[in-house]
Design a protein around this motif. Structure first.
Motif, PDB file in Angstrom:
ATOM      1  N   PHE A 201      24.405  -5.145  29.793  1.00  0.00           N
ATOM      2  CA  PHE A 201      24.419  -4.107  30.827  1.00  0.00           C
ATOM      3  C   PHE A 201      24.277  -2.718  30.214  1.00  0.00           C
ATOM      4  CE2 PHE A 201      26.732  -1.076  33.513  1.00  0.00           C
ATOM      5  CZ  PHE A 201      26.021  -1.211  34.703  1.00  0.00           C
ATOM      6  N   SER A 202      24.971  -2.475  29.097  1.00  0.00           N
ATOM      7  CA  SER A 202      24.884  -1.159  28.456  1.00  0.00           C
ATOM      8  C   SER A 202      23.486  -0.906  27.906  1.00  0.00           C
ATOM      9  CB  SER A 202      25.919  -1.048  27.326  1.00  0.00           C
ATOM     10  OG  SER A 202      25.632  -1.963  26.280  1.00  0.00           O
ATOM     11  N   SER A 203      22.821  -1.948  27.388  1.00  0.00           N
ATOM     12  CA  SER A 203      21.455  -1.790  26.888  1.00  0.00           C
ATOM     13  C   SER A 203      20.483  -1.472  28.021  1.00  0.00           C
ATOM     14  CB  SER A 203      21.008  -3.056  26.159  1.00  0.00           C
ATOM     15  OG  SER A 203      21.756  -3.249  24.979  1.00  0.00           O
ATOM     16  N   LEU A 204      20.646  -2.157  29.158  1.00  0.00           N
ATOM     17  CA  LEU A 204      19.798  -1.865  30.310  1.00  0.00           C
ATOM     18  C   LEU A 204      20.055  -0.460  30.837  1.00  0.00           C
ATOM     19  CD1 LEU A 204      19.967  -5.264  32.227  1.00  0.00           C
ATOM     20  CD2 LEU A 204      17.975  -4.275  31.071  1.00  0.00           C
ATOM     21  N   THR A 205      21.320  -0.043  30.823  1.00  0.00           N
ATOM     22  CA  THR A 205      21.648   1.324  31.249  1.00  0.00           C
ATOM     23  C   THR A 205      21.002   2.350  30.334  1.00  0.00           C
ATOM     24  OG1 THR A 205      23.778   0.552  32.116  1.00  0.00           O
ATOM     25  CG2 THR A 205      23.536   2.920  31.728  1.00  0.00           C
ATOM     26  N   LYS A 206      21.072   2.102  29.034  1.00  0.00           N
ATOM     27  CA  LYS A 206      20.408   2.989  28.080  1.00  0.00           C
ATOM     28  C   LYS A 206      18.921   3.092  28.383  1.00  0.00           C
ATOM     29  CE  LYS A 206      23.325   1.962  24.038  1.00  0.00           C
ATOM     30  NZ  LYS A 206      23.297   1.362  22.679  1.00  0.00           N
ATOM     31  N   ALA A 207      18.282   1.945  28.608  1.00  0.00           N
ATOM     32  CA  ALA A 207      16.838   1.929  28.832  1.00  0.00           C
ATOM     33  C   ALA A 207      16.459   2.699  30.096  1.00  0.00           C
ATOM     34  CB  ALA A 207      16.335   0.484  28.918  1.00  0.00           C
ATOM     35  N   VAL A 208      17.252   2.560  31.157  1.00  0.00           N
ATOM     36  CA  VAL A 208      16.982   3.305  32.393  1.00  0.00           C
ATOM     37  C   VAL A 208      17.120   4.805  32.152  1.00  0.00           C
ATOM     38  CG1 VAL A 208      17.830   3.763  34.729  1.00  0.00           C
ATOM     39  CG2 VAL A 208      17.650   1.412  33.914  1.00  0.00           C
ATOM     40  N   VAL A 209      18.182   5.207  31.471  1.00  0.00           N
ATOM     41  CA  VAL A 209      18.403   6.625  31.187  1.00  0.00           C
ATOM     42  C   VAL A 209      17.301   7.169  30.281  1.00  0.00           C
ATOM     43  CG1 VAL A 209      19.976   8.276  30.095  1.00  0.00           C
ATOM     44  CG2 VAL A 209      20.892   6.454  31.524  1.00  0.00           C
ATOM     45  N   TYR A 210      16.943   6.396  29.247  1.00  0.00           N
ATOM     46  CA  TYR A 210      15.869   6.829  28.347  1.00  0.00           C
ATOM     47  C   TYR A 210      14.547   6.964  29.102  1.00  0.00           C
ATOM     48  CZ  TYR A 210      19.065   5.388  24.578  1.00  0.00           C
ATOM     49  OH  TYR A 210      20.137   5.245  23.736  1.00  0.00           O
ATOM     50  N   GLY A 211      14.257   6.004  29.981  1.00  0.00           N
ATOM     51  CA  GLY A 211      13.011   6.054  30.735  1.00  0.00           C
ATOM     52  C   GLY A 211      12.937   7.284  31.610  1.00  0.00           C
ATOM     53  N   TYR A 212      14.034   7.577  32.303  1.00  0.00           N
ATOM     54  CA  TYR A 212      14.069   8.781  33.136  1.00  0.00           C
ATOM     55  C   TYR A 212      13.884  10.030  32.283  1.00  0.00           C
ATOM     56  CZ  TYR A 212      15.840  12.539  36.048  1.00  0.00           C
ATOM     57  OH  TYR A 212      15.971  13.726  36.742  1.00  0.00           O
ATOM     58  N   THR A 213      14.555  10.069  31.139  1.00  0.00           N
ATOM     59  CA  THR A 213      14.467  11.236  30.255  1.00  0.00           C
ATOM     60  C   THR A 213      13.042  11.465  29.774  1.00  0.00           C
ATOM     61  OG1 THR A 213      16.742  10.896  29.504  1.00  0.00           O
ATOM     62  CG2 THR A 213      15.312  12.250  28.101  1.00  0.00           C
ATOM     63  N   VAL A 255      27.247   4.958  24.057  1.00  0.00           N
ATOM     64  CA  VAL A 255      28.030   4.117  23.139  1.00  0.00           C
ATOM     65  C   VAL A 255      29.518   4.446  23.253  1.00  0.00           C
ATOM     66  CG1 VAL A 255      28.525   3.697  20.702  1.00  0.00           C
ATOM     67  CG2 VAL A 255      26.169   3.664  21.507  1.00  0.00           C
ATOM     68  N   GLN A 256      29.840   5.731  23.340  1.00  0.00           N
ATOM     69  CA  GLN A 256      31.247   6.124  23.479  1.00  0.00           C
ATOM     70  C   GLN A 256      31.846   5.606  24.780  1.00  0.00           C
ATOM     71  OE1 GLN A 256      33.281   7.649  21.342  1.00  0.00           O
ATOM     72  NE2 GLN A 256      31.697   7.746  19.796  1.00  0.00           N
ATOM     73  N   ILE A 257      31.070   5.710  25.871  1.00  0.00           N
ATOM     74  CA  ILE A 257      31.553   5.228  27.173  1.00  0.00           C
ATOM     75  C   ILE A 257      31.738   3.707  27.143  1.00  0.00           C
ATOM     76  CG2 ILE A 257      30.940   4.968  29.608  1.00  0.00           C
ATOM     77  CD1 ILE A 257      29.489   7.687  29.376  1.00  0.00           C
ATOM     78  N   THR A 258      30.750   2.999  26.561  1.00  0.00           N
ATOM     79  CA  THR A 258      30.835   1.542  26.476  1.00  0.00           C
ATOM     80  C   THR A 258      32.027   1.092  25.649  1.00  0.00           C
ATOM     81  OG1 THR A 258      28.413   1.413  26.632  1.00  0.00           O
ATOM     82  CG2 THR A 258      29.571  -0.539  25.844  1.00  0.00           C
ATOM     83  N   ILE A 261      35.204   1.489  27.624  1.00  0.00           N
ATOM     84  CA  ILE A 261      35.352   0.425  28.632  1.00  0.00           C
ATOM     85  C   ILE A 261      35.792  -0.878  27.973  1.00  0.00           C
ATOM     86  CG2 ILE A 261      34.094  -1.008  30.282  1.00  0.00           C
ATOM     87  CD1 ILE A 261      32.327   1.398  30.890  1.00  0.00           C
ATOM     88  N   ARG A 262      35.167  -1.164  26.814  1.00  0.00           N
ATOM     89  CA  ARG A 262      35.516  -2.385  26.094  1.00  0.00           C
ATOM     90  C   ARG A 262      36.968  -2.348  25.657  1.00  0.00           C
ATOM     91  NH1 ARG A 262      31.453  -2.413  23.015  1.00  0.00           N
ATOM     92  NH2 ARG A 262      30.197  -4.047  24.025  1.00  0.00           N
ATOM     93  N   GLY A 263      37.411  -1.126  25.349  1.00  0.00           N
ATOM     94  CA  GLY A 263      38.827  -0.871  25.042  1.00  0.00           C
ATOM     95  C   GLY A 263      39.334  -1.526  23.801  1.00  0.00           C
TER      96      GLY A 263
END
Length: 263
Positions: A201-213, A255-258, A261-263
């Protein structure tokens, strides 16, 4: 207040220009989200841009992804061999590729190829007054040029990231199979044993954010290009540099947010 060549600046020319550009970029982003939900919807142009961004990037993405998986596995083997832990190689490679390398490599390749193309294309339309002509012809150039391209990059970069991860894992498997004769099923069972849903999920989130950027930066630089052909070159160059800088900043934040969450 400093004064230079008859102009007044609050602090300095560079300091003032930074915040003026920042204000302009924020307004550009807000305009995108406003135009995104308003008709008309340029479906045909979005599909065309998805083809340009996705399909035409496959050869470069395929080569880069395969080499990344192969080389990373090859370089990791001696270090693990010193501790007699070569059996952990598939898991190590999968963690590195899926959590970091696949989204980052895909985004950097796209920033260089796609981002520069968007900046140069829209920039050339700006300096040759084609965008002004579209406005006269009752066509919304922002909707047609900017919204369609940003949607396309936001959609296609995650798809390309998944493809890069698959190709990289294939390159890794070939190296492992050559040295240990590990079967295809055994390799991937071991590789994904340490991968969680949060990692994917974090990798897909990164990819979406990178794509928008990549899309929004390329469109912004091109849409605000000036000074003729020199401005087109500056727009293309700035699209790559700014996109890559923001991608690394976003990587750190996600990465910091992930990890929190992982804690």
């Amino acid at each position: 207040m400093s004064v230079k060549q008859g102009r007044e600046f609050i602090v300095s020319k560079g300091f003032d220009s930074f915040f003026i550009d920042l204000n302009s970029a924020v307004k550009f982003n807000l305009r995108f989200f406003k135009e995104l939900f308003l008709p008309p919807y340029e479906g045909r142009e979005i599909i065309k841009q998805c083809y340009e961004i996705g399909w035409k990037s496959l050869p470069l993405i395929s080569l880069t992804g395969f080499i990344t998986g192969l080389v990373f596995t090859k370089q990791s083997r001696p270090s693990l061999a010193e501790f007699g832990a070569t059996s952990w190689l598939p898991s190590l490679v999968a963690i590195a590729i899926i959590k970091a390398l696949a989204p980052l490599v895909t985004a950097l390749i796209a920033a260089g190829k796609v981002g520069s193309n968007i900046g140069a294309e829209i920039g050339s339309m700006r300096v040759t007054e084609q965008i002004d002509a579209m406005e006269v012809s009752a066509v919304n150039p922002f909707k047609f040029l900017v919204v369609s391209r940003v949607i396309a990059t936001t959609v296609m970069i995650p798809i390309l990231m998944c493809y890069t991860g698959c190709v990289a894992m294939l390159g890794s498997y070939i190296n492992v199979h050559t040295n240990e004769m590990t079967s295809f099923v055994a390799f991937f069972e071991q590789a994904f044993s340490k991968i969680s849903f949060l990692d994917i999920f974090s990798s897909l989130t990164k990819a979406v954010v990178y794509g928008y950027t990549i899309g929004i930066v390329g469109c912004y630089q091109g849409y605000n290009a000036s000074q003729g052909t020199e401005g087109v070159g500056k727009a293309a160059n700035a699209s790559v540099v700014v996109s890559m800088f923001l991608i690394f900043v976003e990587e750190i934040l996600i990465v910091q947010i992930t990890n929190s969450i992982r804690g």
